[in-house]
Write a protein that holds these residues in place. Structure first.
Motif, PDB file in Angstrom:
ATOM      1  N   SER A 177       1.967   2.122   0.513  1.00 18.35           N
ATOM      2  CA  SER A 177       2.480   1.479   1.725  1.00 18.35           C
ATOM      3  C   SER A 177       1.651   0.239   2.029  1.00 18.35           C
ATOM      4  CB  SER A 177       2.475   2.448   2.909  1.00 18.35           C
ATOM      5  OG  SER A 177       1.171   2.853   3.229  1.00 18.35           O
ATOM      6  N   VAL A 178       2.356  -0.827   2.348  1.00 13.51           N
ATOM      7  CA  VAL A 178       1.716  -2.118   2.622  1.00 13.51           C
ATOM      8  C   VAL A 178       2.205  -2.615   3.977  1.00 13.51           C
ATOM      9  CG1 VAL A 178       1.378  -4.482   1.833  1.00 13.51           C
ATOM     10  CG2 VAL A 178       1.598  -2.641   0.154  1.00 13.51           C
ATOM     11  N   THR A 179       1.270  -2.754   4.915  1.00 13.52           N
ATOM     12  CA  THR A 179       1.579  -3.252   6.256  1.00 13.52           C
ATOM     13  C   THR A 179       0.665  -4.435   6.510  1.00 13.52           C
ATOM     14  OG1 THR A 179       2.065  -0.961   6.932  1.00 13.52           O
ATOM     15  CG2 THR A 179       1.801  -2.608   8.680  1.00 13.52           C
ATOM     16  N   VAL A 180       1.152  -5.616   6.192  1.00  5.28           N
ATOM     17  CA  VAL A 180       0.293  -6.807   6.222  1.00  5.28           C
ATOM     18  C   VAL A 180       1.142  -8.035   6.507  1.00  5.28           C
ATOM     19  CG1 VAL A 180       0.471  -7.417   3.767  1.00  5.28           C
ATOM     20  CG2 VAL A 180      -1.700  -7.841   4.993  1.00  5.28           C
ATOM     21  N   GLY A 181       0.493  -9.094   6.965  1.00  8.73           N
ATOM     22  CA  GLY A 181       1.204 -10.355   7.186  1.00  8.73           C
ATOM     23  C   GLY A 181       1.010 -10.935   8.576  1.00  8.73           C
ATOM     24  N   ALA A 182       0.874 -10.076   9.574  1.00 11.27           N
ATOM     25  CA  ALA A 182       0.753 -10.580  10.943  1.00 11.27           C
ATOM     26  C   ALA A 182      -0.489 -11.452  11.123  1.00 11.27           C
ATOM     27  CB  ALA A 182       0.727  -9.417  11.931  1.00 11.27           C
ATOM     28  N   ASN A 183      -1.608 -11.027  10.547  1.00 12.58           N
ATOM     29  CA  ASN A 183      -2.841 -11.799  10.707  1.00 12.58           C
ATOM     30  C   ASN A 183      -2.783 -13.159  10.024  1.00 12.58           C
ATOM     31  OD1 ASN A 183      -4.492 -10.118  12.315  1.00 12.58           O
ATOM     32  ND2 ASN A 183      -4.907  -8.809  10.567  1.00 12.58           N
ATOM     33  N   ASP A 184      -1.935 -13.283   9.019  1.00  8.00           N
ATOM     34  CA  ASP A 184      -1.810 -14.573   8.348  1.00  8.00           C
ATOM     35  C   ASP A 184      -1.256 -15.634   9.290  1.00  8.00           C
ATOM     36  OD1 ASP A 184      -2.600 -14.059   5.458  1.00  8.00           O
ATOM     37  OD2 ASP A 184      -1.161 -12.452   5.805  1.00  8.00           O
ATOM     38  N   PHE A 185      -0.591 -15.183  10.333  1.00  4.46           N
ATOM     39  CA  PHE A 185      -0.139 -16.098  11.376  1.00  4.46           C
ATOM     40  C   PHE A 185      -1.099 -16.079  12.565  1.00  4.46           C
ATOM     41  CE2 PHE A 185       3.627 -14.809   8.984  1.00  4.46           C
ATOM     42  CZ  PHE A 185       4.073 -16.066   8.573  1.00  4.46           C
ATOM     43  N   LEU A 186      -1.375 -14.885  13.089  1.00  8.77           N
ATOM     44  CA  LEU A 186      -2.185 -14.777  14.308  1.00  8.77           C
ATOM     45  C   LEU A 186      -3.605 -15.263  14.116  1.00  8.77           C
ATOM     46  CD1 LEU A 186      -1.061 -11.235  15.509  1.00  8.77           C
ATOM     47  CD2 LEU A 186      -0.373 -13.440  16.479  1.00  8.77           C
ATOM     48  N   ASN A 187      -4.209 -14.919  12.992  1.00  7.81           N
ATOM     49  CA  ASN A 187      -5.613 -15.243  12.755  1.00  7.81           C
ATOM     50  C   ASN A 187      -5.803 -16.176  11.568  1.00  7.81           C
ATOM     51  OD1 ASN A 187      -6.916 -13.651  14.884  1.00  7.81           O
ATOM     52  ND2 ASN A 187      -6.037 -11.905  13.785  1.00  7.81           N
ATOM     53  N   LEU A 225      -1.016  -1.795 -12.183  1.00  3.93           N
ATOM     54  CA  LEU A 225      -1.951  -0.672 -12.087  1.00  3.93           C
ATOM     55  C   LEU A 225      -1.192   0.652 -11.947  1.00  3.93           C
ATOM     56  CD1 LEU A 225      -4.608  -2.308  -9.731  1.00  3.93           C
ATOM     57  CD2 LEU A 225      -4.940  -1.666 -12.137  1.00  3.93           C
ATOM     58  N   ASP A 226       0.105   0.624 -12.261  1.00  2.00           N
ATOM     59  CA  ASP A 226       0.997   1.790 -12.340  1.00  2.00           C
ATOM     60  C   ASP A 226       1.635   2.207 -11.028  1.00  2.00           C
ATOM     61  OD1 ASP A 226       0.709   2.049 -15.118  1.00  2.00           O
ATOM     62  OD2 ASP A 226      -1.117   3.242 -14.884  1.00  2.00           O
ATOM     63  N   ALA A 227       1.459   1.450  -9.945  1.00  2.00           N
ATOM     64  CA  ALA A 227       2.191   1.737  -8.712  1.00  2.00           C
ATOM     65  C   ALA A 227       3.677   1.485  -8.936  1.00  2.00           C
ATOM     66  CB  ALA A 227       1.676   0.854  -7.581  1.00  2.00           C
ATOM     67  N   ARG A 228       4.511   2.398  -8.449  1.00  2.56           N
ATOM     68  CA  ARG A 228       5.956   2.249  -8.635  1.00  2.56           C
ATOM     69  C   ARG A 228       6.743   2.448  -7.343  1.00  2.56           C
ATOM     70  NH1 ARG A 228       4.176   0.401 -12.495  1.00  2.56           N
ATOM     71  NH2 ARG A 228       4.750   0.638 -14.681  1.00  2.56           N
ATOM     72  N   LYS A 229       6.224   3.188  -6.398  1.00  2.10           N
ATOM     73  CA  LYS A 229       6.971   3.523  -5.185  1.00  2.10           C
ATOM     74  C   LYS A 229       6.327   2.828  -3.984  1.00  2.10           C
ATOM     75  CE  LYS A 229       8.721   6.449  -8.140  1.00  2.10           C
ATOM     76  NZ  LYS A 229       9.932   6.073  -8.915  1.00  2.10           N
ATOM     77  N   PHE A 230       6.987   1.820  -3.475  1.00  4.71           N
ATOM     78  CA  PHE A 230       6.419   0.984  -2.420  1.00  4.71           C
ATOM     79  C   PHE A 230       7.251   1.050  -1.138  1.00  4.71           C
ATOM     80  CE2 PHE A 230       5.200  -0.937  -6.436  1.00  4.71           C
ATOM     81  CZ  PHE A 230       3.916  -1.423  -6.246  1.00  4.71           C
ATOM     82  N   VAL A 231       6.579   1.098  -0.013  1.00  2.04           N
ATOM     83  CA  VAL A 231       7.217   0.866   1.290  1.00  2.04           C
ATOM     84  C   VAL A 231       6.489  -0.313   1.921  1.00  2.04           C
ATOM     85  CG1 VAL A 231       7.771   1.786   3.554  1.00  2.04           C
ATOM     86  CG2 VAL A 231       7.816   3.296   1.560  1.00  2.04           C
ATOM     87  N   ILE A 232       7.221  -1.393   2.163  1.00  2.01           N
ATOM     88  CA  ILE A 232       6.618  -2.638   2.650  1.00  2.01           C
ATOM     89  C   ILE A 232       7.140  -2.938   4.051  1.00  2.01           C
ATOM     90  CG2 ILE A 232       6.151  -5.051   2.126  1.00  2.01           C
ATOM     91  CD1 ILE A 232       5.325  -3.188  -0.153  1.00  2.01           C
ATOM     92  N   GLY A 233       6.238  -2.990   5.014  1.00  2.28           N
ATOM     93  CA  GLY A 233       6.631  -3.324   6.377  1.00  2.28           C
ATOM     94  C   GLY A 233       6.624  -4.828   6.600  1.00  2.28           C
ATOM     95  N   ASN A 234       7.602  -5.313   7.342  1.00  3.36           N
ATOM     96  CA  ASN A 234       7.606  -6.742   7.656  1.00  3.36           C
ATOM     97  C   ASN A 234       6.746  -7.001   8.898  1.00  3.36           C
ATOM     98  OD1 ASN A 234       9.244  -6.023   9.841  1.00  3.36           O
ATOM     99  ND2 ASN A 234      11.092  -6.989   9.041  1.00  3.36           N
ATOM    100  N   VAL A 235       6.703  -8.237   9.350  1.00  3.33           N
ATOM    101  CA  VAL A 235       5.876  -8.614  10.495  1.00  3.33           C
ATOM    102  C   VAL A 235       6.663  -8.392  11.786  1.00  3.33           C
ATOM    103  CG1 VAL A 235       4.742 -10.558  11.661  1.00  3.33           C
ATOM    104  CG2 VAL A 235       4.489 -10.249   9.187  1.00  3.33           C
ATOM    105  N   GLY A 236       6.030  -7.769  12.759  1.00  3.99           N
ATOM    106  CA  GLY A 236       6.672  -7.500  14.034  1.00  3.99           C
ATOM    107  C   GLY A 236       6.767  -8.739  14.911  1.00  3.99           C
TER     108      GLY A 236
END
Length: 313
Positions: A177-187, A225-236
């Motif tokens: 699971s990847v929850t990232v992106g907001a700080n690239d704008f906010l900070n 690195l063999d990861a296959r199952k991803f859940v990616i959250g967008n920016v709120g």
């Protein structure tokens, strides 16, 4: 603020959990035939999912003080480094998957041995896709560093299970699971004073292009690195958070248009990226979690989520 973050985290977790449960029922995650349960949850991102990594960093971004943790039963109401009064998105998803323990912070000294087979949390408050994001906090783990750390974990799993079984475990029984992106704008891009140079040299389109290019490389590296199952959250809806309202001197019921417009633009590009990766990386599944719409509904219809005031800051 802590209460509102917790409600948002739990609401986002419901969305992610529904996605994971549907995918499990469709055979997306294969049940394990040993004591490892449904597999592991490997968590990447920022303060929305940080479980305490920043406790071990010399950083200005820390959450090891109250009221953080006051409703977190596992710690007896004490702060753990989670940026919320309760559980994070990653905690809730892992718990509902039947994992006996929350994914431990990578930097914690007890994150060793078979504990890593139940999941590891690499997230860091202040971190982002770009390495320059969050520099105002002095120290934080960017996505590149988080993936460097997963590479260490990956080698440890080889030693625990053997290369063949380790690869199968990562590919078939683990969620990333990847929850990232907001700080690239906010900070980063929207940061007062410090971002002026970047905003002069890059248009919003160019900056978002840069972020998407970096994220593409990072997700592809996890795949390698063999990861296959991803859940990616967008920016709120980052223009509606108290911090943005305060620095822009807005009223309680107003949101910062530019910040939300950037989030919407980025989210559109992210959705296209995930479609591209689903098409081009054999065997991989990238699920898009629409956090923006869910949190927007929380803000507009707050009463149905169990809070009776808009200003739980």
């Amino acid at each position: 603020m802590a209460m509102m973050r917790s409600i948002a985290s739990e609401s986002c977790a419901i969305l992610l959990l529904v996605l994971v449960m549907v995918l499990c029922s469709c055979g997306w995650i294969e049940a394990a035939d040993d004591d490892l349960g449904l597999g592991a949850s490997y968590i990447f991102g920022d303060s929305l999912v940080d479980a305490g990594n920043n406790n071990y960093l010399p950083t200005l971004s820390k959450a090891n003080i109250k009221p953080n943790g006051i409703d977190f039963k596992a710690s007896g109401g004490n702060p753990t480094g989670r940026y919320t009064n309760g559980r994070t998105i990653g905690d809730i998803v892992g718990e509902e998957l039947g994992q006996p323990h929350f994914a431990a912070p990578f930097l914690a000294p007890n994150t060793t041995g078979r504990a890593i087979l139940y999941g590891v949390n690499y997230a860091s408050g202040g971190g982002g896709v770009m390495n320059s994001t969050g520099r105002i906090f002095v120290n934080r783990l960017s996505m590149d560093i988080q993936i460097d750390y997963f590479n260490i974990t990956r080698k440890q799993i080889d030693k625990l299970l053997g290369p063949s079984k380790a690869r199968e475990y990562i590919m078939k029984k683990s969620i990333f699971s990847v929850t990232v992106g907001a700080n690239d704008f906010l900070n980063n891009y929207l940061l007062p004073v410090l971002s002026i140079g970047a905003r002069i040299s890059q248009t919003p389109d160019q900056f978002i292009d840069d972020v998407i290019t970096h994220l593409r490389g990072q997700l592809t590296r996890l795949y390698q690195l063999d990861a296959r199952k991803f859940v990616i959250g967008n920016v709120g809806p980052i223009g509606c958070i108290p911090y943005q309202k305060t620095i822009n001197q807005l009223d309680e019921n107003q949101c910062v248009d530019l910040a939300n417009e950037l989030a919407i633009q980025y989210n559109g590009r992210l959705k296209d990226l995930l479609t591209e990766l689903n098409e081009n990386l054999p065997g991989a599944t990238f699920v898009h979690a629409n956090v923006f719409d869910l949190v927007s509904d929380l803000i507009k219809n707050y009463a149905k989520y169990g809070t009776h005031t808009k200003s739980s800051h």
